[in-house]
Write a protein that holds these residues in place. Structure first.
Motif, PDB file in Angstrom:
ATOM      1  N   PRO A  59       0.781  -1.008   0.066  1.00 51.12           N
ATOM      2  CA  PRO A  59      -0.161  -0.196   0.085  1.00 51.12           C
ATOM      3  C   PRO A  59       0.813   1.170  -0.210  1.00 51.12           C
ATOM      4  O   PRO A  59       0.372   2.387  -0.579  1.00 51.12           O
ATOM      5  CB  PRO A  59      -0.923  -0.107   1.417  1.00 51.12           C
ATOM      6  N   ASP A  60       1.795   1.252   0.628  1.00 49.99           N
ATOM      7  CA  ASP A  60       2.825   2.354   0.655  1.00 49.99           C
ATOM      8  C   ASP A  60       3.413   2.782  -0.730  1.00 49.99           C
ATOM      9  O   ASP A  60       3.697   4.055  -0.951  1.00 49.99           O
ATOM     10  CB  ASP A  60       4.045   2.206   1.809  1.00 49.99           C
ATOM     11  N   PHE A  61       3.438   2.088  -1.470  1.00 48.03           N
ATOM     12  CA  PHE A  61       3.787   2.601  -2.865  1.00 48.03           C
ATOM     13  C   PHE A  61       2.803   2.959  -3.894  1.00 48.03           C
ATOM     14  O   PHE A  61       3.239   3.217  -5.060  1.00 48.03           O
ATOM     15  CB  PHE A  61       4.707   0.888  -3.586  1.00 48.03           C
ATOM     16  N   PHE A  62       1.563   3.223  -3.416  1.00 52.59           N
ATOM     17  CA  PHE A  62       0.638   3.594  -4.456  1.00 52.59           C
ATOM     18  C   PHE A  62      -0.016   4.894  -3.457  1.00 52.59           C
ATOM     19  O   PHE A  62      -0.872   4.730  -2.793  1.00 52.59           O
ATOM     20  CB  PHE A  62      -0.543   2.577  -4.566  1.00 52.59           C
ATOM     21  N   PRO A  63       0.470   6.214  -3.982  1.00 51.53           N
ATOM     22  CA  PRO A  63      -0.078   7.315  -3.088  1.00 51.53           C
ATOM     23  C   PRO A  63      -1.639   7.446  -3.469  1.00 51.53           C
ATOM     24  O   PRO A  63      -1.986   7.053  -4.463  1.00 51.53           O
ATOM     25  CB  PRO A  63       0.779   8.296  -3.966  1.00 51.53           C
ATOM     26  N   GLU A  64      -2.438   7.804  -2.529  1.00 47.52           N
ATOM     27  CA  GLU A  64      -3.660   8.234  -2.633  1.00 47.52           C
ATOM     28  C   GLU A  64      -4.094   9.237  -3.515  1.00 47.52           C
ATOM     29  O   GLU A  64      -3.357  10.025  -3.661  1.00 47.52           O
ATOM     30  CB  GLU A  64      -4.197   8.734  -1.385  1.00 47.52           C
ATOM     31  N   GLY A  65      -5.125   8.927  -4.418  1.00 48.13           N
ATOM     32  CA  GLY A  65      -5.678   9.990  -5.405  1.00 48.13           C
ATOM     33  C   GLY A  65      -4.890   9.678  -6.967  1.00 48.13           C
ATOM     34  O   GLY A  65      -5.370  10.377  -7.921  1.00 48.13           O
ATOM     35  N   THR A  66      -4.079   8.701  -6.980  1.00 48.07           N
ATOM     36  CA  THR A  66      -3.542   8.183  -8.249  1.00 48.07           C
ATOM     37  C   THR A  66      -4.577   7.145  -8.909  1.00 48.07           C
ATOM     38  O   THR A  66      -4.561   6.130  -8.191  1.00 48.07           O
ATOM     39  CB  THR A  66      -2.343   7.841  -8.213  1.00 48.07           C
ATOM     40  N   PRO A  67      -5.217   7.365  -9.935  1.00 51.98           N
ATOM     41  CA  PRO A  67      -6.164   6.572 -10.613  1.00 51.98           C
ATOM     42  C   PRO A  67      -5.383   5.138 -10.980  1.00 51.98           C
ATOM     43  O   PRO A  67      -4.323   5.139 -11.439  1.00 51.98           O
ATOM     44  CB  PRO A  67      -6.519   7.134 -11.721  1.00 51.98           C
ATOM     45  N   ASP A  68      -6.178   4.124 -10.823  1.00 50.57           N
ATOM     46  CA  ASP A  68      -5.440   2.856 -11.440  1.00 50.57           C
ATOM     47  C   ASP A  68      -4.989   2.801 -12.790  1.00 50.57           C
ATOM     48  O   ASP A  68      -4.202   2.108 -12.968  1.00 50.57           O
ATOM     49  CB  ASP A  68      -6.538   1.920 -11.044  1.00 50.57           C
ATOM     50  N   GLU A  69      -5.866   3.637 -13.445  1.00 46.28           N
ATOM     51  CA  GLU A  69      -5.373   3.524 -15.031  1.00 46.28           C
ATOM     52  C   GLU A  69      -3.796   4.203 -15.130  1.00 46.28           C
ATOM     53  O   GLU A  69      -3.013   3.550 -15.991  1.00 46.28           O
ATOM     54  CB  GLU A  69      -6.109   4.595 -15.757  1.00 46.28           C
ATOM     55  N   VAL A  70      -3.584   4.932 -13.996  1.00 50.52           N
ATOM     56  CA  VAL A  70      -2.057   5.403 -14.395  1.00 50.52           C
ATOM     57  C   VAL A  70      -1.142   4.177 -14.025  1.00 50.52           C
ATOM     58  O   VAL A  70      -0.127   4.013 -14.676  1.00 50.52           O
ATOM     59  CB  VAL A  70      -1.905   6.712 -13.329  1.00 50.52           C
ATOM     60  N   TRP A  71      -1.415   3.264 -13.074  1.00 44.81           N
ATOM     61  CA  TRP A  71      -0.497   2.161 -12.619  1.00 44.81           C
ATOM     62  C   TRP A  71      -0.503   1.179 -14.002  1.00 44.81           C
ATOM     63  O   TRP A  71       0.488   0.516 -14.169  1.00 44.81           O
ATOM     64  CB  TRP A  71      -1.001   1.767 -11.503  1.00 44.81           C
ATOM     65  N   ILE A  72      -1.690   0.916 -14.214  1.00 47.34           N
ATOM     66  CA  ILE A  72      -1.869   0.005 -15.546  1.00 47.34           C
ATOM     67  C   ILE A  72      -1.111   0.327 -16.667  1.00 47.34           C
ATOM     68  O   ILE A  72      -0.544  -0.651 -17.215  1.00 47.34           O
ATOM     69  CB  ILE A  72      -3.454  -0.211 -15.943  1.00 47.34           C
TER      70      ILE A  72
END
Length: 323
Positions: A59-72
């Motif tokens: 969880p610490d590697f995924f800042p809040e507010g960043t849409p899943d589309e960015v990670w995909i």
């Protein structure tokens, strides 16, 4: 008389070696095991449909507010994936490095018993060379994209004075530095002397936390030629600082001249292009070393708390000019 002096020196060396061997034995026998988590593998080996599972685990590697589309999009991006495969090729097996990191933390625990032993997290970041390794209490985060070797094609846009430290051998010095940054108090009064001693303490911690096969060049991130230049010109650098009354100056230009990362130090003399950057840190290191040589009973914990001016005055630091 000559034989007596030799015998005294020999006895001193035997005592020093025995003391060191006892410390090393205590460190070697210290039980310590660190957990290893490979975030970059979990992320880039996952399918988009498995993103939520990766987020739940890290969880610490995924800042809040960043849409899943960015990670995909990052998962599927050809450049990011190429970088991942380059990292995997170099660090697919991290067992040896994990063992080396554990040795560093054994030394840390010996000198700082109350320090929390973190878990190791490997990752791929944004090429932030100011944060190659981050130690944050329960986590030690290592950005592996910054240890692929100075000639790697991914570093073509970086200047040489930065890429020279993108080497695998720099990983342990960076681990030690990440700890030192957290425990050495940052000076509130930024005189040149205070800044030099601050970084000198950090470098002296590397002396204590790294194994003997690490050179001074590797500890500070210089080339062997830059170390040689620093040693040959140490007395002249010190004379320059004294004659120009820089030690107790808070001139805002001094950090960029002598402390901060740069291609060379700025004396505004002909020698500038020959000098390595951050020469003030190197001088601070020599001052701290001189202090510890003359005050052997001072612990690392006491050293890092010491006032810079007091440390300097007790260091008996006085470099000699080469003949």
């Amino acid at each position: 008389m000559k034989k007596f002096v030799i015998l005294v020196l020999f006895a001193f060396l035997i005592t020093s070696c025995d003391k060191k061997s006892k410390v090393e034995k205590a460190i070697e026998e210290m039980p310590l095991e660190m957990k290893l988590y490979r975030f970059e593998q979990a992320f880039y080996e996952a399918k988009p449909s498995e993103l939520q599972s990766v987020k739940a685990k890290f969880p610490d590697f995924f800042p809040e507010g960043t849409p899943d589309e960015v990670w995909i999009a990052r998962m599927q991006d050809p450049i990011w994936r190429e970088l991942y495969f380059e990292v995997k090729k170099r660090y697919g097996n991290f067992n040896e490095k994990q063992a080396e990191i554990e040795e560093v933390f054994k030394r840390i625990k010996y000198h700082f018993p109350t320090v929390q032993t973190p878990a190791i997290y490997t990752a791929i970041g944004e090429m932030d060379y100011n944060n190659k390794v981050i130690y944050a209490n329960d986590k030690l985060i290592i950005a592996l994209e910054l240890f692929l070797g100075k000639e790697h094609r991914f570093y073509s846009d970086f200047p040489t004075y930065i890429t020279q430290n993108f080497e695998e051998r720099q990983l342990m010095p960076e681990v030690a530095a990440s700890f030192a940054i957290g425990v050495v108090p940052v000076p509130t009064d930024e005189t040149l002397l205070n800044l030099m001693i601050y970084h000198g303490k950090e470098l002296y911690l590397k002396d204590a936390l790294l194994s003997d096969d690490y050179t001074d060049a590797e500890k500070i991130g210089y080339t062997p030629e830059q170390i040689a230049w620093s040693q040959e010109n140490e007395a002249y650098i010190w004379t320059y600082f004294i004659e120009n009354q820089l030690l107790y100056s808070s001139n805002s230009k001094l950090p960029n001249q002598f402390i901060n990362l740069a291609p060379f130090s700025k004396f505004y003399l002909e020698i500038d292009n020959e000098s390595p950057g951050r020469i003030g840190r190197w001088i601070g290191w020599q001052i701290v070393r001189s202090f510890m040589e003359n005050n052997e009973k001072v612990s690392l914990q006491d050293l890092i708390k010491m006032d810079a001016k007091e440390l300097f005055e007790q260091s008996k630091y006085k470099p000699k000019k080469n003949e």
